[in-house]
Design an enzyme around this catalytic site. Structure first.
Site, short mmCIF file in Angstrom:
data_model
loop_
_atom_site.label_atom_id
_atom_site.label_comp_id
_atom_site.label_asym_id
_atom_site.label_seq_id
_atom_site.Cartn_x
_atom_site.Cartn_y
_atom_site.Cartn_z
CD GLU A 1 22.61 21.54 -29.26
OE1 GLU A 1 21.76 20.70 -29.25
OE2 GLU A 1 23.62 21.39 -29.70
CB CYS B 1 26.62 15.53 -31.20
SG CYS B 1 27.40 15.31 -32.50
CG HIS C 1 23.57 19.17 -32.52
ND1 HIS C 1 24.40 19.45 -31.63
CD2 HIS C 1 24.18 18.19 -33.41
CE1 HIS C 1 25.41 18.67 -31.85
NE2 HIS C 1 25.56 17.97 -32.64
#
Lengths: 88, 226
Positions: B196, B86, B194
């Site tokens: 994660e 990002c 993302h």
């Protein structure tokens, strides 16, 4: 303005613009909104930013060279933006 | 155990998620302060999401000058893995570690949703454990995720299969549906989604796990170095 050192202080205006051909969603949104307020016939809206500062240099050519370098390395992203520099 | 360093800039806001995800998947994770001129000998670097230096001027424009970035560039040049997620992707393009730029989204909407991305190449430090053609559901959360580049760069990315992830349904106007790319050596990857935030069922998806596992499995090294 001439400084004590003999160099000159210039007023600089850098207008950062999206390169031609790069889509400008902000400009497009403004363009689509204007007719709703009764402003007809507006075309080609492009949104940029204006950066103003002063710089000290021996002469205008030196000042311009310095500002061009700033534009290339920091003030613009050359992939999508270019700049118009005005010195006074 | 693979040591992953997560860069913390003033304004980063996904660094804790990245640390947690790496640890949950069995890696060793630590923060790297942006003001230090070292990556502390880690195997892999994650440049996380957020608003590094407030995104002033342009996302990534100031972050690129943080002392740690010279060390990140050295780490990448030596073949070490670097992943920008990002805002981290924006930082890597501004730093010249990846080509192109991230523009404001088409339609000028801030996007916060989960999207489907397709794995297009498994030849990168972030996709080696994924399957080509697999469709992953991963959150996005950005205003400037509309990837753009010159026609020559695009041909290069396409020709060298450096587009590692593509959106199934392009949410932001990205050229050629690009969600993630890698550099020519395939050890630097940038992506807007993302991973994660998608490593545990409690988060709604585990599809980000194979991506981060790639990073851990390769130990930050895509190929064995002589």
């Amino acid at each position: 303005m001439v400084c004590e050192s003999g160099s000159v202080r210039f007023d600089v205006q850098v207008e950062v613009r999206l390169r031609e051909g790069v889509a400008d969603p902000q400009g497009q949104t403004i363009e689509r909104s204007l007719p709703h307020l009764g402003f007809k016939g507006v075309e080609g809206v492009r949104v940029g930013k204006s950066i103003r500062f002063t710089v000290e240099a021996p002469d205008e050519a030196a000042a311009r060279a310095e500002v061009d370098d700033m534009c290339a390395r920091f003030l613009t992203n050359p992939v999508i933006e270019d700049a118009e520099v005005t010195l006074r | 155990m693979t040591r992953v360093g997560v860069v913390l800039f003033p304004g980063s806001n996904c660094e804790q998620d990245a640390l947690e995800a790496v640890r949950y998947l069995g890696g060793d994770a630590e923060l790297l302060w942006h003001g230090d001129s070292t990556v502390q000998g880690v195997d892999a670097v994650i440049v996380p999401g957020g608003f590094a230096h407030g995104d002033y001027l342009r996302p990534g424009a100031i972050a690129r000058f943080s002392p740690v970035m010279a060390a990140v560039a050295d780490h990448a040049a030596a073949g070490g893995a670097v992943v920008g997620i990002c805002n981290g992707f924006q930082v890597l393009t501004e730093a010249g570690l990846l080509p192109g730029a991230l523009q404001k989204n088409r339609g000028l909407s801030f996007l916060c949703t989960t999207v489907a991305v397709r794995v297009e190449s498994t030849d990168s430090v972030l996709t080696s454990e994924a399957t080509t053609g697999a469709v992953l559901r991963i959150p996005i959360n950005h205003f400037e995720g509309n990837y753009t580049c010159g026609p020559e760069t695009l041909r290069e990315l396409q020709g060298e299969e450096r587009i590692v992830l593509r959106y199934v349904d392009n949410p932001n106007g990205s050229v050629d549906d690009i969600a993630g790319i890698c550099n020519a050596d395939r050890n630097v990857v940038g992506l807007m989604p993302h991973p994660e935030r998608a490593v545990h069922a409690i988060l709604g998806s585990t599809d980000g796990a194979p991506l981060l596992q790639s990073l851990l499995k390769t130990g930050g090294r895509l190929r064995a170095t002589a």
